[in-house]
Design a protein around this motif. Structure first.
Motif, mmCIF file in Angstrom:
data_model
loop_
_atom_site.group_PDB
_atom_site.id
_atom_site.type_symbol
_atom_site.label_atom_id
_atom_site.label_comp_id
_atom_site.label_asym_id
_atom_site.label_seq_id
_atom_site.Cartn_x
_atom_site.Cartn_y
_atom_site.Cartn_z
ATOM 1 N N ARG A 200 3.190 5.958 -6.925
ATOM 2 C CA ARG A 200 2.019 6.671 -7.433
ATOM 3 C C ARG A 200 2.431 7.928 -8.163
ATOM 4 O O ARG A 200 3.482 8.500 -7.904
ATOM 5 C CB ARG A 200 1.012 6.980 -6.310
ATOM 6 C CG ARG A 200 1.170 8.355 -5.615
ATOM 7 C CD ARG A 200 2.124 8.294 -4.509
ATOM 8 N NE ARG A 200 2.067 9.494 -3.671
ATOM 9 C CZ ARG A 200 3.084 10.325 -3.521
ATOM 10 N NH1 ARG A 200 4.220 10.123 -4.147
ATOM 11 N NH2 ARG A 200 2.975 11.373 -2.727
ATOM 12 N N ASP A 201 1.571 8.321 -9.092
ATOM 13 C CA ASP A 201 1.740 9.565 -9.835
ATOM 14 C C ASP A 201 0.495 10.385 -9.544
ATOM 15 O O ASP A 201 -0.555 10.164 -10.150
ATOM 16 C CB ASP A 201 1.892 9.280 -11.333
ATOM 17 C CG ASP A 201 2.162 10.532 -12.133
ATOM 18 O OD1 ASP A 201 1.738 11.642 -11.704
ATOM 19 O OD2 ASP A 201 2.782 10.425 -13.201
ATOM 20 N N ARG B 203 0.839 -1.192 0.000
ATOM 21 C CA ARG B 203 0.000 0.000 0.000
ATOM 22 C C ARG B 203 0.875 1.244 0.000
ATOM 23 O O ARG B 203 2.034 1.228 0.373
ATOM 24 C CB ARG B 203 -0.968 -0.003 1.197
ATOM 25 C CG ARG B 203 -0.315 0.246 2.540
ATOM 26 C CD ARG B 203 -0.456 1.703 3.015
ATOM 27 N NE ARG B 203 0.047 1.812 4.386
ATOM 28 C CZ ARG B 203 1.190 2.374 4.702
ATOM 29 N NH1 ARG B 203 1.968 2.897 3.771
ATOM 30 N NH2 ARG B 203 1.575 2.423 5.954
ATOM 31 N N ILE B 204 0.261 2.346 -0.446
ATOM 32 C CA ILE B 204 0.943 3.629 -0.484
ATOM 33 C C ILE B 204 -0.037 4.695 -0.038
ATOM 34 O O ILE B 204 -1.206 4.673 -0.427
ATOM 35 C CB ILE B 204 1.494 3.911 -1.903
ATOM 36 C CG1 ILE B 204 2.363 5.161 -1.907
ATOM 37 C CG2 ILE B 204 0.381 4.005 -2.943
ATOM 38 C CD1 ILE B 204 3.218 5.281 -3.174
ATOM 39 N N GLY C 187 3.205 9.377 0.145
ATOM 40 C CA GLY C 187 3.911 8.331 -0.582
ATOM 41 C C GLY C 187 4.540 7.271 0.296
ATOM 42 O O GLY C 187 5.355 6.472 -0.175
ATOM 43 N N ASN C 188 4.152 7.228 1.553
ATOM 44 C CA ASN C 188 4.671 6.201 2.458
ATOM 45 C C ASN C 188 4.221 4.827 1.989
ATOM 46 O O ASN C 188 3.059 4.640 1.633
ATOM 47 C CB ASN C 188 4.175 6.483 3.874
ATOM 48 C CG ASN C 188 4.675 5.471 4.874
ATOM 49 O OD1 ASN C 188 4.009 4.477 5.136
ATOM 50 N ND2 ASN C 188 5.845 5.728 5.415
ATOM 51 N N ASN D 186 -3.143 10.565 -11.264
ATOM 52 C CA ASN D 186 -4.054 9.744 -10.458
ATOM 53 C C ASN D 186 -3.865 8.263 -10.755
ATOM 54 O O ASN D 186 -4.840 7.514 -10.961
ATOM 55 C CB ASN D 186 -5.511 10.158 -10.700
ATOM 56 C CG ASN D 186 -5.803 11.531 -10.161
ATOM 57 O OD1 ASN D 186 -5.288 11.919 -9.105
ATOM 58 N ND2 ASN D 186 -6.610 12.299 -10.872
ATOM 59 N N THR D 187 -2.629 7.844 -10.775
ATOM 60 C CA THR D 187 -2.297 6.470 -11.124
ATOM 61 C C THR D 187 -1.380 5.857 -10.076
ATOM 62 O O THR D 187 -0.462 6.511 -9.582
ATOM 63 C CB THR D 187 -1.598 6.419 -12.488
ATOM 64 O OG1 THR D 187 -2.481 6.943 -13.487
ATOM 65 C CG2 THR D 187 -1.224 4.993 -12.862
ATOM 66 N N MET D 188 -1.665 4.602 -9.754
ATOM 67 C CA MET D 188 -0.802 3.831 -8.860
ATOM 68 C C MET D 188 -0.167 2.701 -9.672
ATOM 69 O O MET D 188 -0.834 2.127 -10.541
ATOM 70 C CB MET D 188 -1.618 3.247 -7.705
ATOM 71 C CG MET D 188 -0.827 2.351 -6.779
ATOM 72 S SD MET D 188 -1.812 1.724 -5.405
ATOM 73 C CE MET D 188 -2.981 0.659 -6.247
#
Length: 125
Positions: A72-73, A50-51, A56-57, A77-79
């Motif tokens: 993620r970006d 998970r992030i 961004g942890n 809005n992309t993982m």
């Protein structure tokens, strides 16, 4: 509401790599965390990584540490989930998930309100 769409699954030989993508839409600015889960045939859906969306942890289940990388970006809005050194036991349907809530645990399936449709990853030996 948040809508999630996964892509990038496929068939790969053991030791190979794949990159999964999860595109989010809707209330993405309110997301607290996103995650990847997987479900192998006959098994329960299990947490993979998970992030947290703002900081961004990251956090990984032990079996994928050192092999998988979640990122993620925010602008898109992309993982992403980069999967290297794949093993046959990584074979599963991979699901992305999102939560708008800050929770004590972000590894529990029940703590995610939104889910994608899943993408198949098959690793041959």
């Amino acid at each position: 509401q948040v809508q999630l769409v996964e892509s990038g699954g496929g068939l790969v030989q053991a030791g190979g790599s794949l990159r999964l993508s999860c595109a989010a839409s809707g209330r993405t600015s309110s997301m607290h965390a996103m995650a990847w889960f997987r479900q192998a045939p006959g098994k329960e859906r299990e947490f993979v990584a998970r992030i947290t969306w703002s900081s961004g942890n990251t956090y990984y289940t032990d079996s994928v540490k050192g092999r998988f990388t979640i990122s993620r970006d925010n602008a898109k809005n992309t993982m992403l989930l980069q999967m290297n050194s794949l093993k046959p036991e990584d074979t599963a349907v991979y699901y992305c998930a999102a939560t708008l809530q800050r929770r004590l645990s972000t590894t529990l399936r029940g703590n995610y309100e939104y889910w994608g449709q899943g993408t198949q990853v098959t690793v041959s030996s």
